[in-house]
Design a protein around this motif. Structure first.
Motif, PDB file in Angstrom:
ATOM      1  N   VAL A 172       0.829  -1.201   0.000  1.00 42.47           N
ATOM      2  CA  VAL A 172       0.000   0.000   0.000  1.00 42.47           C
ATOM      3  C   VAL A 172       0.861   1.247   0.000  1.00 42.47           C
ATOM      4  CG1 VAL A 172      -1.651   1.364   1.346  1.00 42.47           C
ATOM      5  CG2 VAL A 172      -1.975  -1.108   1.094  1.00 42.47           C
ATOM      6  N   ALA A 173       1.895   1.252   0.845  1.00 41.56           N
ATOM      7  CA  ALA A 173       2.796   2.417   0.905  1.00 41.56           C
ATOM      8  C   ALA A 173       3.480   2.626  -0.427  1.00 41.56           C
ATOM      9  CB  ALA A 173       3.834   2.206   2.010  1.00 41.56           C
ATOM     10  N   ASP A 225       1.228   4.204  -3.020  1.00 42.11           N
ATOM     11  CA  ASP A 225       1.003   5.629  -2.823  1.00 42.11           C
ATOM     12  C   ASP A 225       2.267   6.460  -3.048  1.00 42.11           C
ATOM     13  OD1 ASP A 225      -1.398   5.281  -0.090  1.00 42.11           O
ATOM     14  OD2 ASP A 225      -1.642   5.150  -2.264  1.00 42.11           O
ATOM     15  N   THR A 231       4.464  15.313   2.617  1.00 40.01           N
ATOM     16  CA  THR A 231       3.946  13.969   2.314  1.00 40.01           C
ATOM     17  C   THR A 231       4.779  12.883   3.000  1.00 40.01           C
ATOM     18  OG1 THR A 231       5.302  13.741   0.300  1.00 40.01           O
ATOM     19  CG2 THR A 231       3.084  14.710   0.055  1.00 40.01           C
ATOM     20  N   ASP A 245       6.423  10.387   0.704  1.00 39.19           N
ATOM     21  CA  ASP A 245       5.640   9.548  -0.208  1.00 39.19           C
ATOM     22  C   ASP A 245       5.614  10.122  -1.621  1.00 39.19           C
ATOM     23  OD1 ASP A 245       5.050   7.651   1.693  1.00 39.19           O
ATOM     24  OD2 ASP A 245       3.123   8.536   2.255  1.00 39.19           O
ATOM     25  N   LYS A 264      -2.632  10.209 -10.391  1.00 38.25           N
ATOM     26  CA  LYS A 264      -1.900   9.168  -9.661  1.00 38.25           C
ATOM     27  C   LYS A 264      -1.769   9.483  -8.173  1.00 38.25           C
ATOM     28  CE  LYS A 264       0.935   7.928 -13.684  1.00 38.25           C
ATOM     29  NZ  LYS A 264       2.308   7.902 -14.239  1.00 38.25           N
ATOM     30  N   LEU A 265      -2.081  10.715  -7.800  1.00 47.33           N
ATOM     31  CA  LEU A 265      -1.949  11.136  -6.407  1.00 47.33           C
ATOM     32  C   LEU A 265      -3.221  10.826  -5.627  1.00 47.33           C
ATOM     33  CD1 LEU A 265      -0.369  14.689  -6.934  1.00 47.33           C
ATOM     34  CD2 LEU A 265       0.836  12.515  -6.571  1.00 47.33           C
ATOM     35  N   THR A 266      -3.064  10.583  -4.348  1.00 50.82           N
ATOM     36  CA  THR A 266      -4.227  10.446  -3.480  1.00 50.82           C
ATOM     37  C   THR A 266      -4.837  11.833  -3.274  1.00 50.82           C
ATOM     38  OG1 THR A 266      -2.998  10.833  -1.435  1.00 50.82           O
ATOM     39  CG2 THR A 266      -3.057   8.558  -2.282  1.00 50.82           C
ATOM     40  N   GLU A 292      -5.325  13.427  -0.589  1.00 48.14           N
ATOM     41  CA  GLU A 292      -4.495  14.159   0.370  1.00 48.14           C
ATOM     42  C   GLU A 292      -3.239  14.704  -0.297  1.00 48.14           C
ATOM     43  OE1 GLU A 292      -2.220  13.529   4.675  1.00 48.14           O
ATOM     44  OE2 GLU A 292      -3.189  11.831   3.680  1.00 48.14           O
ATOM     45  N   GLN A 293      -2.614  13.887  -1.143  1.00 50.05           N
ATOM     46  CA  GLN A 293      -1.421  14.332  -1.850  1.00 50.05           C
ATOM     47  C   GLN A 293      -1.758  15.453  -2.834  1.00 50.05           C
ATOM     48  OE1 GLN A 293      -0.156  10.606  -3.527  1.00 50.05           O
ATOM     49  NE2 GLN A 293       1.022  10.000  -1.713  1.00 50.05           N
TER      50      GLN A 293
END
Length: 329
Positions: free
Chosen positions: A19-20, A23, A54, A57, A250-252, A254-255
């Motif tokens: 998962v990490a 992201d 981030t 990340d 491609k970013l979340t 939050e990102q």
């Protein structure tokens, strides 16, 4: 039982790692210039703050000095996502989005306060440009518009005291019809040359004059081939920070918020650095590099170009945008 617990823990750790990793993103940022330049200040600030906020990340790799290619090629790579981020002057996006040439209307902004008010994220001008980019399906997202210093005239052949001193000179212009027509209105002969080729063009006589920010002049050592600087301050250098929509996706969420917030802050920093360059670099060029600096009477320049604003805006389909800018000032 102990073995099953260890196996389960290992599986959980592997899932967390995957998962990490999913992201984690590395963004490639391209710009045409070398330090010292507000574009580099913007890029460095963006890199440091995005990586910090981030927790690593999202990492940013900066490619300065056209190391990924000229702006035209990089812009096309931005559209397909092989380059993630781009910082450049708005006139270098003229082929893909003609309306950005609105920033090439000389003497349209009276000062930086007016420029900042007109171009802030969420402003009518900012939203209009993003809307135009979307209409053309360019696949880019504007993160910030900023002013990276005033643009001034540099000449290889001699000092400029009056508008008559530049009549007939071969004037380097970027790929913007509005810039070319503006210098034609001033009496010069426009020659389109890409920024990375500018030094050689002046050196070999392909062009005899150029216009740039003072930071661009210093960073690219243009003073070596054009040692006469005239402080025409004909425009605040419209600059943009853009991202590929594919990369944005491609970013979340939050990102995405972090990237947007940091880019807006970076844009303000870019404008601040541009203003500082205006205050300091003419003296640096004169004292440290032997540049002859003149301050010509600007009224003839302004009188020659201001009546053409509406005509030029109509040519590039930006009459509505011109009205928005005027309403913002």
């Amino acid at each position: 039982m102990k073995g099953r617990i260890l196996t389960t823990l290992a599986a959980v750790a592997a899932l967390a790692l995957s998962v990490a990793t999913a992201d984690a993103v590395t963004l490639r940022l391209s710009t045409q210039v070398a330090a010292p330049h507000p574009f580099i200040d913007v890029a460095d600030f963006f890199k440091a703050e995005v990586e910090k906020r981030t927790n690593g990340d999202v990492t940013v790799k900066i490619f300065p000095n056209a190391s990924l290619g000229k702006d035209d090629a990089v812009f096309n790579e931005l559209r397909i996502g092989t380059v993630d981020l781009m910082i450049s002057s708005t006139n270098n996006a003229a082929k893909q989005l003609p309306q950005v040439q609105i920033f090439d209307l000389y003497y349209i902004f009276p000062d930086y306060d007016a420029f900042n008010a007109a171009t802030a994220p969420g402003s009518p001008v900012f939203e209009s440009l993003q809307g135009l980019a979307d209409e053309r399906k360019l696949g880019i997202k504007f993160l910030a518009l900023f002013g990276s210093g005033s643009r001034n005239l540099s000449v290889a052949t001699g000092p400029v005291e009056t508008l008559d001193d530049i009549k007939g000179l071969k004037m380097r212009t970027p790929p913007s019809q509005i810039v070319a027509k503006s210098w034609q209105a001033f009496g010069t002969v426009p020659v389109t040359v890409a920024w990375p080729e500018l030094y050689a063009a002046i050196q070999t006589g392909v062009a005899q004059a150029l216009e740039s920010t003072l930071s661009g002049n210093l960073g690219s050592k243009l003073y070596e081939v054009a040692p006469y600087l005239a402080l025409t301050q004909h425009s605040i250098n419209g600059s943009y920070f853009a991202m590929s929509e594919r990369s944005w996706g491609k970013l979340t969420p939050e990102q995405q918020k972090i990237v947007a917030d940091v880019a807006a802050e970076a844009g303000l920093l870019g404008t601040k650095k541009g203003m500082e360059a205006d205050d300091n670099l003419a003296e640096v060029l004169a004292k440290d590099h032997g540049v002859t600096v003149t301050k010509p009477d600007l009224e003839p320049f302004i009188a020659a170009i201001t009546p053409l604003h509406e005509e030029f805006a109509k040519e590039i389909g930006a009459s509505d945008l011109l009205a928005v800018i005027r309403g913002s000032i």
